[in-house]
Design a protein around this motif. Structure first.
Motif, mmCIF file in Angstrom:
data_model
loop_
_atom_site.group_PDB
_atom_site.id
_atom_site.type_symbol
_atom_site.label_atom_id
_atom_site.label_comp_id
_atom_site.label_asym_id
_atom_site.label_seq_id
_atom_site.Cartn_x
_atom_site.Cartn_y
_atom_site.Cartn_z
ATOM 1 N N UNK A 44 1.558 -35.915 -4.554
ATOM 2 C CA UNK A 44 2.459 -36.952 -4.028
ATOM 3 C C UNK A 44 3.681 -37.173 -4.908
ATOM 4 N N UNK A 45 3.821 -36.421 -6.009
ATOM 5 C CA UNK A 45 4.961 -36.650 -6.896
ATOM 6 C C UNK A 45 6.067 -35.619 -6.703
ATOM 7 N N UNK A 46 6.131 -35.014 -5.543
ATOM 8 C CA UNK A 46 7.237 -34.127 -5.237
ATOM 9 C C UNK A 46 8.546 -34.914 -5.309
ATOM 10 N N UNK A 47 9.631 -34.225 -5.576
ATOM 11 C CA UNK A 47 10.929 -34.887 -5.681
ATOM 12 C C UNK A 47 11.211 -35.760 -4.459
ATOM 13 N N UNK A 48 10.936 -35.233 -3.280
ATOM 14 C CA UNK A 48 11.200 -35.994 -2.054
ATOM 15 C C UNK A 48 10.382 -37.271 -2.009
ATOM 16 N N UNK A 49 9.118 -37.209 -2.437
ATOM 17 C CA UNK A 49 8.266 -38.393 -2.387
ATOM 18 C C UNK A 49 8.736 -39.467 -3.370
ATOM 19 N N UNK A 50 9.175 -39.037 -4.530
ATOM 20 C CA UNK A 50 9.689 -39.994 -5.512
ATOM 21 C C UNK A 50 10.896 -40.732 -4.937
ATOM 22 N N UNK A 51 11.819 -39.984 -4.339
ATOM 23 C CA UNK A 51 13.006 -40.596 -3.750
ATOM 24 C C UNK A 51 12.627 -41.485 -2.564
ATOM 25 N N UNK A 52 11.684 -41.020 -1.740
ATOM 26 C CA UNK A 52 11.225 -41.832 -0.612
ATOM 27 C C UNK A 52 10.700 -43.183 -1.083
ATOM 28 N N UNK A 53 9.907 -43.158 -2.164
ATOM 29 C CA UNK A 53 9.327 -44.396 -2.670
ATOM 30 C C UNK A 53 10.393 -45.333 -3.227
ATOM 31 N N UNK A 79 3.978 -34.368 5.533
ATOM 32 C CA UNK A 79 3.086 -33.518 4.735
ATOM 33 C C UNK A 79 3.063 -34.025 3.297
ATOM 34 N N UNK A 80 1.883 -34.107 2.716
ATOM 35 C CA UNK A 80 1.747 -34.609 1.343
ATOM 36 C C UNK A 80 1.355 -36.073 1.351
ATOM 37 N N UNK A 81 2.201 -36.928 1.921
ATOM 38 C CA UNK A 81 1.864 -38.358 1.994
ATOM 39 C C UNK A 81 0.566 -38.550 2.788
ATOM 40 N N UNK A 82 0.432 -37.854 3.907
ATOM 41 C CA UNK A 82 -0.717 -38.083 4.787
ATOM 42 C C UNK A 82 -2.028 -37.676 4.129
ATOM 43 N N UNK A 83 -1.954 -36.815 3.125
ATOM 44 C CA UNK A 83 -3.163 -36.365 2.439
ATOM 45 C C UNK A 83 -3.464 -37.178 1.192
ATOM 46 N N UNK A 97 -4.606 -40.233 -1.205
ATOM 47 C CA UNK A 97 -5.545 -41.351 -1.174
ATOM 48 C C UNK A 97 -4.744 -42.655 -1.206
ATOM 49 N N UNK A 98 -5.301 -43.703 -0.668
ATOM 50 C CA UNK A 98 -4.579 -44.973 -0.564
ATOM 51 C C UNK A 98 -4.116 -45.463 -1.919
ATOM 52 N N UNK A 99 -4.923 -45.241 -2.957
ATOM 53 C CA UNK A 99 -4.566 -45.769 -4.268
ATOM 54 C C UNK A 99 -3.454 -44.977 -4.961
ATOM 55 N N UNK A 100 -3.113 -43.817 -4.411
ATOM 56 C CA UNK A 100 -2.003 -43.046 -4.981
ATOM 57 C C UNK A 100 -0.645 -43.521 -4.477
ATOM 58 N N UNK A 101 -0.648 -44.216 -3.351
ATOM 59 C CA UNK A 101 0.600 -44.535 -2.664
ATOM 60 C C UNK A 101 1.307 -45.727 -3.296
ATOM 61 N N UNK A 102 2.623 -45.786 -3.151
ATOM 62 C CA UNK A 102 3.352 -46.983 -3.558
ATOM 63 C C UNK A 102 3.041 -48.133 -2.613
ATOM 64 N N UNK A 103 3.206 -49.350 -3.124
ATOM 65 C CA UNK A 103 2.985 -50.522 -2.287
ATOM 66 C C UNK A 103 3.947 -50.510 -1.111
ATOM 67 N N UNK A 104 3.430 -50.737 0.065
ATOM 68 C CA UNK A 104 4.247 -50.657 1.274
ATOM 69 C C UNK A 104 4.718 -52.017 1.766
ATOM 70 N N UNK A 105 3.883 -53.018 1.621
ATOM 71 C CA UNK A 105 4.167 -54.303 2.256
ATOM 72 C C UNK A 105 4.900 -55.224 1.307
#
Length: 541
Positions: free
Chosen positions: A53-62, A72-76, A78-86
């Protein structure tokens, strides 16, 4: 009723590097605006940040809140790896971001595929990837740069930004810097033509070579910057950063070595908040201790400023019982607010250099107007007010807080921590400015400023709130000596067990054995602070 309190000191610094040709954040000719962002975080191109989840695109997305969880990547993940959404917090998305992978061999490309290249070659891939993403319409109106974290020779880390006239010159500067001053980059990464062109390398692990590198930047790329990262992390070791090291770098190039990472990254680390034992309320000791290293530098009149960074590598690597925990995604927990005039990389570098910025954790505040006014002049953070002796100086503080921040539990553990945000009190800190000390002086190694005090503490009883939601307070003092003034604020009351003492000072963050991710996260979000940069007052007569 106003409470008078006292405090203690700390230390921290950072480094960075920036890319030309980024999308402008605002139109040319504007007077400027407040922008939020940071300059020290990692992608999968750093060997120790190799999560999917630390691809360049994901970092910028976050950072810019453009997350598509079906991608691709985000969907795989785990919930605890993701940035806070709400979050309903205003300004939750960053306005600028500077990537800073390690100045070491590039073992992965921006999409996570294995390779073996020199850093400067991997950086070119990263720049190309950013441009490719921008061409699809992503990150519109955002300033995106790319840089590096340097293993300072004989010391710990710094964020380095090589500022050049164009991208080609910048890449050449990075390549040369890597050749001369990277202890991790092997000779075999360079051609015989490179060796003939550059000559002797200076990458032996000595402080003298760090000072040589700062001089090299000054001679060749004078608009660059070197900002010290996690300054106290090596305390007691061979690479310990001492105040004389900072003074010497700042003496060599005050326009380049002008700040440090005061609010640390890796706040989720289970090896000490910010990977350091000298952390107080999330701030490095250099920043947190009143009268300590930062105050010693400010007491010399040095324009040396504090910043916050995530130092993101990953969030939670495994599971709630046996996992390792690093830090928050960019924009999730800490951020800088910087006043930027213009629309180029040079403008952002100059803005950081100006000192008109403040740093914060947990979105405790999202607006700060800190000024000092004499009879005829008013100045802001980073500037100097000139007054006559005995003249009244009025200090005004206006601030806002969002209603909520990004807090949520990681594994759903029951907790009393909430995402509600409120400032409990603000401290006005001041110390005397007595002039720069020379290298021959015995005070060159002195890391304290005994004149620094918390001169006033303000609570909600001391400020008024206007219709726009700005909380305003004022403080008037007669100019007596050359001084500086700075602010710190927190959501905590005095004498909170494990967090503040009876005077309201932050206590050292404890290092607990095998802490859970949720216990670290809850502690961090219950312990929020902001720090301003200083205003100097120069007394005439």
């Amino acid at each position: 009723m106003t409470k008078n309190r006292k405090f203690v000191v700390a230390m921290s610094l950072a480094t960075m590097m920036i890319m030309q040709g980024a999308v402008s954040l605002f139109a040319k000719g504007t007077d400027g605006q407040w922008m939020s962002g940071e300059y020290h975080l990692h992608t999968t191109q750093s060997k120790d940040a190799g999560e999917k989840v630390t691809l360049t695109e994901h970092i910028l997305d976050a950072a810019f809140k453009e997350i598509d969880l079906e991608a691709e990547g985000w969907s795989k993940a785990a919930a605890w790896e993701l940035p806070t959404q709400t979050t309903d917090a205003e300004g939750a998305a960053f306005d600028y971001l500077v990537l800073a992978d390690h100045l070491r061999p590039s073992f992965r490309n921006p999409d996570g595929r294995a390779q073996d290249l020199a850093f400067y070659q991997g950086l070119q891939q990263q720049i190309a990837k950013i441009k490719e993403l921008q061409a699809t319409g992503k990150y519109e109106g955002k300033l995106i740069f790319t840089g590096f974290e340097w293993d300072m020779l004989g010391l710990d880390h710094a964020a380095v930004g090589i500022v050049a006239a164009n991208e080609e010159e910048m890449i050449e500067g990075i390549k040369a810097f890597e050749y001369f001053f990277s202890k991790e980059t092997k000779d075999t990464y360079f051609t015989s033509e490179d060796v003939e062109k550059y000559g002797e390398r200076h990458n032996e692990n000595t402080k003298e070579n760090t000072f040589r590198a700062v001089q090299w930047l000054k001679d060749n790329y004078p608009n660059s910057y070197v900002l010290i990262n996690h300054p106290a992390r090596k305390d007691g070791g061979e690479a310990e950063l001492k105040i004389e090291d900072i003074r010497k770098m700042n003496d060599i190039a005050p326009n380049i070595v002008f700040g440090f990472e005061g609010i640390l990254g890796n706040q989720m680390s289970n090896d000490g908040r910010g990977e350091s034992k000298e952390v107080y309320g999330g701030a490095d000791g250099m920043l947190a201790e009143v009268g300590g290293m930062w105050d010693a530098l400010l007491g010399e009149g040095r324009r040396f400023f504090t910043f916050a960074n995530s130092d993101f590598h990953f969030k939670v690597r495994k599971d709630p019982t046996g996992g390792s925990y690093s830090g928050y995604w960019p924009g999730e927990y800490s951020r800088n607010y910087t006043w930027v005039e213009g629309d180029t990389m040079n403008d952002l570098a100059d803005a950081l250099r100006s000192g008109k910025s403040f740093s914060v954790t947990g979105d405790l505040i999202d607006t700060l107007d800190f000024t000092a006014k004499g009879k005829t002049e008013k100045v802001e953070m980073g500037s100097t007010l000139k007054v006559q002796k005995g003249e009244e100086v009025t200090i005004t503080v206006r601030f806002k807080s969002p209603e909520v921040n990004n807090y949520q539990t990681i594994f759903g553990t029951d907790t009393e921590t909430t995402n509600k945000v409120a400032v409990d009190h603000i401290d006005l800190i001041s110390g005397e400015v007595t002039g720069k000390v020379s290298q021959s002086s015995k005070d060159y190694t002195n890391p304290t400023n005994e004149t620094t005090r918390v001169i006033q503490t303000f609570t909600s009883e001391d400020w008024t709130t206007d219709e726009e939601g700005y909380n305003t307070l004022t403080f008037t003092v007669k100019a007596d000596k050359d001084r500086y003034y700075r602010l710190r604020g927190t959501n905590l009351d005095i004498n909170v067990e494990g967090q503040t003492d009876e005077m309201g000072n932050p206590l050292r963050d404890e290092v607990k054995e095998r802490p859970s991710a949720d216990s670290i996260n809850d502690h961090n979000y219950s312990d929020l602070w902001f720090y301003s940069n200083p205003i100097f007052v120069d007394v005439q007569g």
